[in-house]
Each structure stands twice: as C-alpha cells, then as structure tokens.
Design a protein around this motif. Structure first.
Motif, PDB file in Angstrom:
ATOM      1  N   PRO A  95     -10.664   2.529  10.724  1.00 41.46           N
ATOM      2  CA  PRO A  95      -9.966   3.473  11.911  1.00 41.46           C
ATOM      3  C   PRO A  95      -8.570   2.709  12.453  1.00 41.46           C
ATOM      4  CG  PRO A  95     -12.426   3.208  12.336  1.00 41.46           C
ATOM      5  CD  PRO A  95     -12.084   2.334  11.066  1.00 41.46           C
ATOM      6  N   THR A  96      -8.726   1.460  12.406  1.00 39.24           N
ATOM      7  CA  THR A  96      -7.752   0.733  13.114  1.00 39.24           C
ATOM      8  C   THR A  96      -6.434   0.579  11.871  1.00 39.24           C
ATOM      9  OG1 THR A  96      -8.845  -0.906  14.461  1.00 39.24           O
ATOM     10  CG2 THR A  96      -6.596  -1.727  13.807  1.00 39.24           C
ATOM     11  N   ALA A  97      -6.599   0.691  10.701  1.00 34.71           N
ATOM     12  CA  ALA A  97      -5.663   0.793   9.785  1.00 34.71           C
ATOM     13  C   ALA A  97      -5.112   2.127   9.783  1.00 34.71           C
ATOM     14  CB  ALA A  97      -6.198   0.413   8.382  1.00 34.71           C
ATOM     15  N   ARG A  98      -5.882   3.119   9.853  1.00 34.30           N
ATOM     16  CA  ARG A  98      -5.166   4.428   9.960  1.00 34.30           C
ATOM     17  C   ARG A  98      -4.492   4.779  11.342  1.00 34.30           C
ATOM     18  NH1 ARG A  98      -7.511   8.495   6.860  1.00 34.30           N
ATOM     19  NH2 ARG A  98      -9.099   8.032   5.361  1.00 34.30           N
ATOM     20  N   ALA A  99      -5.090   4.193  12.420  1.00 38.26           N
ATOM     21  CA  ALA A  99      -4.199   4.365  13.690  1.00 38.26           C
ATOM     22  C   ALA A  99      -2.884   3.487  13.483  1.00 38.26           C
ATOM     23  CB  ALA A  99      -5.055   3.970  14.823  1.00 38.26           C
ATOM     24  N   MET A 100      -2.718   2.554  12.961  1.00 42.62           N
ATOM     25  CA  MET A 100      -1.722   1.651  12.686  1.00 42.62           C
ATOM     26  C   MET A 100      -0.624   2.387  11.942  1.00 42.62           C
ATOM     27  SD  MET A 100      -3.005  -2.165  12.082  1.00 42.62           S
ATOM     28  CE  MET A 100      -1.839  -2.679  11.785  1.00 42.62           C
ATOM     29  N   ALA A 101      -1.178   3.129  10.906  1.00 45.46           N
ATOM     30  CA  ALA A 101      -0.255   3.952   9.950  1.00 45.46           C
ATOM     31  C   ALA A 101       0.329   5.018  10.700  1.00 45.46           C
ATOM     32  CB  ALA A 101      -0.927   4.199   8.724  1.00 45.46           C
ATOM     33  N   GLN A 102      -0.448   5.489  11.495  1.00 48.33           N
ATOM     34  CA  GLN A 102      -0.186   6.845  12.360  1.00 48.33           C
ATOM     35  C   GLN A 102       0.962   6.408  13.414  1.00 48.33           C
ATOM     36  OE1 GLN A 102      -4.125   8.336  13.209  1.00 48.33           O
ATOM     37  NE2 GLN A 102      -3.690  10.130  11.840  1.00 48.33           N
ATOM     38  N   GLY A 103       0.728   5.336  13.944  1.00 48.08           N
ATOM     39  CA  GLY A 103       1.354   4.703  14.912  1.00 48.08           C
ATOM     40  C   GLY A 103       2.824   4.298  14.660  1.00 48.08           C
ATOM     41  N   ALA A 104       2.893   3.862  13.471  1.00 44.43           N
ATOM     42  CA  ALA A 104       3.926   3.313  12.761  1.00 44.43           C
ATOM     43  C   ALA A 104       5.060   4.307  12.749  1.00 44.43           C
ATOM     44  CB  ALA A 104       3.934   2.587  11.584  1.00 44.43           C
ATOM     45  N   VAL A 105       4.564   5.687  12.171  1.00 45.01           N
ATOM     46  CA  VAL A 105       5.361   6.929  12.160  1.00 45.01           C
ATOM     47  C   VAL A 105       5.573   7.499  13.410  1.00 45.01           C
ATOM     48  CG1 VAL A 105       5.307   9.141  11.205  1.00 45.01           C
ATOM     49  CG2 VAL A 105       4.601   7.275   9.770  1.00 45.01           C
ATOM     50  N   ALA A 106       4.836   7.699  14.447  1.00 42.63           N
ATOM     51  CA  ALA A 106       4.971   8.337  15.616  1.00 42.63           C
ATOM     52  C   ALA A 106       5.918   7.282  16.564  1.00 42.63           C
ATOM     53  CB  ALA A 106       3.628   8.327  16.394  1.00 42.63           C
ATOM     54  N   HIS A 107       5.863   5.975  16.468  1.00 40.09           N
ATOM     55  CA  HIS A 107       6.732   5.242  17.079  1.00 40.09           C
ATOM     56  C   HIS A 107       8.182   4.644  16.386  1.00 40.09           C
ATOM     57  CE1 HIS A 107       3.016   4.735  19.220  1.00 40.09           C
ATOM     58  NE2 HIS A 107       3.878   4.783  20.314  1.00 40.09           N
ATOM     59  N   SER A 108       8.553   5.755  15.371  1.00 41.65           N
ATOM     60  CA  SER A 108       9.472   5.355  14.638  1.00 41.65           C
ATOM     61  C   SER A 108      10.363   6.665  14.305  1.00 41.65           C
ATOM     62  CB  SER A 108       9.438   4.528  13.479  1.00 41.65           C
ATOM     63  OG  SER A 108       8.658   5.116  12.391  1.00 41.65           O
ATOM     64  N   ARG A 109      11.540   6.492  13.550  1.00 38.93           N
ATOM     65  CA  ARG A 109      11.983   7.782  12.874  1.00 38.93           C
ATOM     66  C   ARG A 109      11.651   7.948  11.416  1.00 38.93           C
ATOM     67  NH1 ARG A 109      17.568   7.290  12.104  1.00 38.93           N
ATOM     68  NH2 ARG A 109      17.424   5.096  11.680  1.00 38.93           N
ATOM     69  N   ALA A 110      10.461   7.405  11.254  1.00 41.45           N
ATOM     70  CA  ALA A 110      10.002   7.448   9.685  1.00 41.45           C
ATOM     71  C   ALA A 110       9.233   8.605   9.459  1.00 41.45           C
ATOM     72  CB  ALA A 110       9.281   6.114   9.377  1.00 41.45           C
ATOM     73  N   ALA A 111       9.216   8.965   8.291  1.00 40.50           N
ATOM     74  CA  ALA A 111       8.119  10.026   7.808  1.00 40.50           C
ATOM     75  C   ALA A 111       6.931   9.519   7.006  1.00 40.50           C
ATOM     76  CB  ALA A 111       8.981  11.078   7.065  1.00 40.50           C
ATOM     77  N   VAL A 112       7.446   8.588   6.615  1.00 37.13           N
ATOM     78  CA  VAL A 112       6.314   7.655   5.969  1.00 37.13           C
ATOM     79  C   VAL A 112       6.087   6.273   6.456  1.00 37.13           C
ATOM     80  CG1 VAL A 112       5.591   6.820   3.582  1.00 37.13           C
ATOM     81  CG2 VAL A 112       6.962   8.874   3.879  1.00 37.13           C
ATOM     82  N   GLY A 113       4.677   5.864   6.652  1.00 39.27           N
ATOM     83  CA  GLY A 113       4.566   4.537   7.257  1.00 39.27           C
ATOM     84  C   GLY A 113       3.252   3.875   6.497  1.00 39.27           C
ATOM     85  N   VAL A 114       3.325   2.709   6.400  1.00 39.42           N
ATOM     86  CA  VAL A 114       2.067   2.089   5.669  1.00 39.42           C
ATOM     87  C   VAL A 114       1.438   0.884   6.811  1.00 39.42           C
ATOM     88  CG1 VAL A 114       3.499   0.202   4.633  1.00 39.42           C
ATOM     89  CG2 VAL A 114       1.307   0.740   3.636  1.00 39.42           C
ATOM     90  N   ALA A 115       0.355   0.768   6.940  1.00 49.81           N
ATOM     91  CA  ALA A 115      -0.230  -0.159   7.439  1.00 49.81           C
ATOM     92  C   ALA A 115      -1.376  -1.332   6.802  1.00 49.81           C
ATOM     93  CB  ALA A 115      -1.210   0.474   8.682  1.00 49.81           C
ATOM     94  N   VAL A 116      -1.076  -2.534   7.290  1.00 47.88           N
ATOM     95  CA  VAL A 116      -2.076  -3.642   6.620  1.00 47.88           C
ATOM     96  C   VAL A 116      -2.870  -4.505   7.610  1.00 47.88           C
ATOM     97  CG1 VAL A 116      -1.967  -5.628   4.874  1.00 47.88           C
ATOM     98  CG2 VAL A 116      -0.246  -3.839   4.786  1.00 47.88           C
ATOM     99  N   THR A 117      -4.100  -4.527   7.664  1.00 51.60           N
ATOM    100  CA  THR A 117      -4.600  -5.399   8.619  1.00 51.60           C
ATOM    101  C   THR A 117      -5.965  -5.952   7.788  1.00 51.60           C
ATOM    102  OG1 THR A 117      -6.037  -5.557  10.535  1.00 51.60           O
ATOM    103  CG2 THR A 117      -6.124  -3.485   9.317  1.00 51.60           C
ATOM    104  N   GLY A 118      -6.102  -7.349   7.870  1.00 51.61           N
ATOM    105  CA  GLY A 118      -7.024  -7.953   7.160  1.00 51.61           C
ATOM    106  C   GLY A 118      -7.494  -9.520   7.563  1.00 51.61           C
ATOM    107  N   ILE A 119      -7.914 -10.155   6.695  1.00 54.16           N
ATOM    108  CA  ILE A 119      -8.436 -11.458   7.103  1.00 54.16           C
ATOM    109  C   ILE A 119      -7.883 -12.342   5.822  1.00 54.16           C
ATOM    110  CG2 ILE A 119     -10.235 -13.219   7.527  1.00 54.16           C
ATOM    111  CD1 ILE A 119     -12.105 -10.435   8.486  1.00 54.16           C
ATOM    112  N   ALA A 120      -6.857 -12.944   6.043  1.00 55.71           N
ATOM    113  CA  ALA A 120      -6.268 -13.858   4.873  1.00 55.71           C
ATOM    114  C   ALA A 120      -6.726 -15.074   4.551  1.00 55.71           C
ATOM    115  CB  ALA A 120      -4.951 -13.649   5.171  1.00 55.71           C
ATOM    116  N   GLY A 121      -7.517 -15.702   5.851  1.00 51.74           N
ATOM    117  CA  GLY A 121      -7.922 -17.051   5.873  1.00 51.74           C
ATOM    118  C   GLY A 121      -7.167 -18.066   6.118  1.00 51.74           C
ATOM    119  N   PRO A 122      -7.632 -19.406   5.980  1.00 50.71           N
ATOM    120  CA  PRO A 122      -8.903 -19.572   5.410  1.00 50.71           C
ATOM    121  C   PRO A 122     -10.234 -19.538   6.161  1.00 50.71           C
ATOM    122  CG  PRO A 122      -7.615 -21.475   5.942  1.00 50.71           C
ATOM    123  CD  PRO A 122      -6.642 -20.535   6.222  1.00 50.71           C
ATOM    124  N   GLY A 123      -9.810 -19.298   7.581  1.00 57.44           N
ATOM    125  CA  GLY A 123     -10.982 -19.181   8.478  1.00 57.44           C
ATOM    126  C   GLY A 123     -11.049 -17.528   8.998  1.00 57.44           C
ATOM    127  N   GLY A 124     -11.658 -17.480   9.948  1.00 57.06           N
ATOM    128  CA  GLY A 124     -11.593 -16.105  10.645  1.00 57.06           C
ATOM    129  C   GLY A 124     -12.500 -15.185   9.813  1.00 57.06           C
TER     130      GLY A 124
END
Length: 177
Positions: A95-124
């Motif tokens: 849900p957060t990744a989807r909301a981020m992608a939608q937000g990127a488009v909604a808060h810009s002049r873009a028609a296409v947006g991509v979102a990335v959210t994850g745990i790259a480590g080493p902890g967390g």
C-alpha cells in the motif's frame, strides 16, 4: 581543468553499470519522444533511480523531479502518503509503495512515476520484513502496478542497485502501456 574533466568523464562511465545506463537511456528517449514527464519517489535507493536518469544527456526533457522520502514524515509531507496507512502497513509495504507512486505523479508535472521502498540493510529487518525486501510501484497512463522482491541479505549496495534495475524496468513498462 582538463585533468578534472577527464577524471569526471571516467567517473560518469563507472557510476552505473552498463545495463542500467542503457535502460535509463531508453526510458529518457521514450519519454521524450512521447512527451511524457517522469517522477521518482525513493526511500531505500536514496535518489539512485533519479541519478541514473539524470546521468543521461537530455534527461531534463523527461524527468520532472525526484522525491527522496526516506522518513515516514517525508512520505506524508511530500507525497501525501496517509499516516494511517504507514501505521497500519509500515513504510515497506505494497500500500505504501502504491501511494508513493501515485503521490509522485500527483505532486509533479509527471504522467509516469515510480516508487521504491525497502530494507537495504544491513540492519532494520525483521522476520516479517527481512533485509532485502523491497516494494515497487509504478503509475502511468496504463494504470498502477506493484512488484515485490525479496533479494535476501546480499549487501546494501547490491540491494540498492538491483532495486534501481527493477524501478527502471517498471518505468519502461508504464511508458510502453
């Protein structure tokens, strides 16, 4: 000055692997040809997707902006991700990744947006959300898509570069739809 330019040119050639450079070039060319602007919303990649795109000469015709939203507050303030969603599902979730992608488009002049959210480590990481878990989403004329990857604990740099590859592939997918 010539030595500095030569050093910078060499650095730019190794900044991203060739496959990422080729994909970024393809995306910039396609977006420019189609007259579509792009936006990125990045957490664990810290702006690397936008950096790969801006490494392409002429990318200003295709990339409107990149949002680096590492904190939950930034996701809320810059992209409009609801606090209740972050509390219920966490920052690393579909849900957060989807909301981020939608937000990127909604808060810009873009028609296409991509979102990335994850745990790259080493902890967390945790049992439910281990190091290497990354959620992606992309919004474009063909709709909103999501992808989840479990890279495993392959190292922070490897997770981030693998995430850039997938984010760019999702951008290419949304540009083709």
């Amino acid at each position: 000055m010539a030595l500095v330019r030569a050093g910078l040119a060499a650095y730019e050639k190794i900044m991203f692997p060739e496959d990422i450079q080729r994909l970024a070039q393809q995306i910039v060319a396609t977006a420019s040809t189609r007259g579509l602007m792009l936006a990125t919303a990045e957490s664990c990649t810290g702006g690397l997707v936008a950096a790969a795109l801006t490494a392409v000469p002429g990318s200003s015709a295709a990339l409107d902006r990149g949002f680096v939203t590492y904190s939950n507050d930034a996701k809320q303030q810059m992209l409009g991700v609801p606090e209740a969603m972050l509390i219920a599902h966490g920052a690393v979730s579909e849900p957060t990744a989807r909301a981020m992608a939608q937000g990127a488009v909604a808060h810009s002049r873009a028609a296409v947006g991509v979102a990335v959210t994850g745990i790259a480590g080493p902890g967390g990481g945790s049992e439910d959300k281990p190091v290497g878990l990354v959620h992606f989403a992309a919004q474009g004329p063909g709709g909103l898509i999501h992808r989840q990857e479990r890279f495993g604990d392959i190292g922070r740099d490897a997770i981030r570069l693998a995430s850039v590859r997938i984010a760019l592939a999702l951008l290419a997918d949304r540009l083709a739809s």
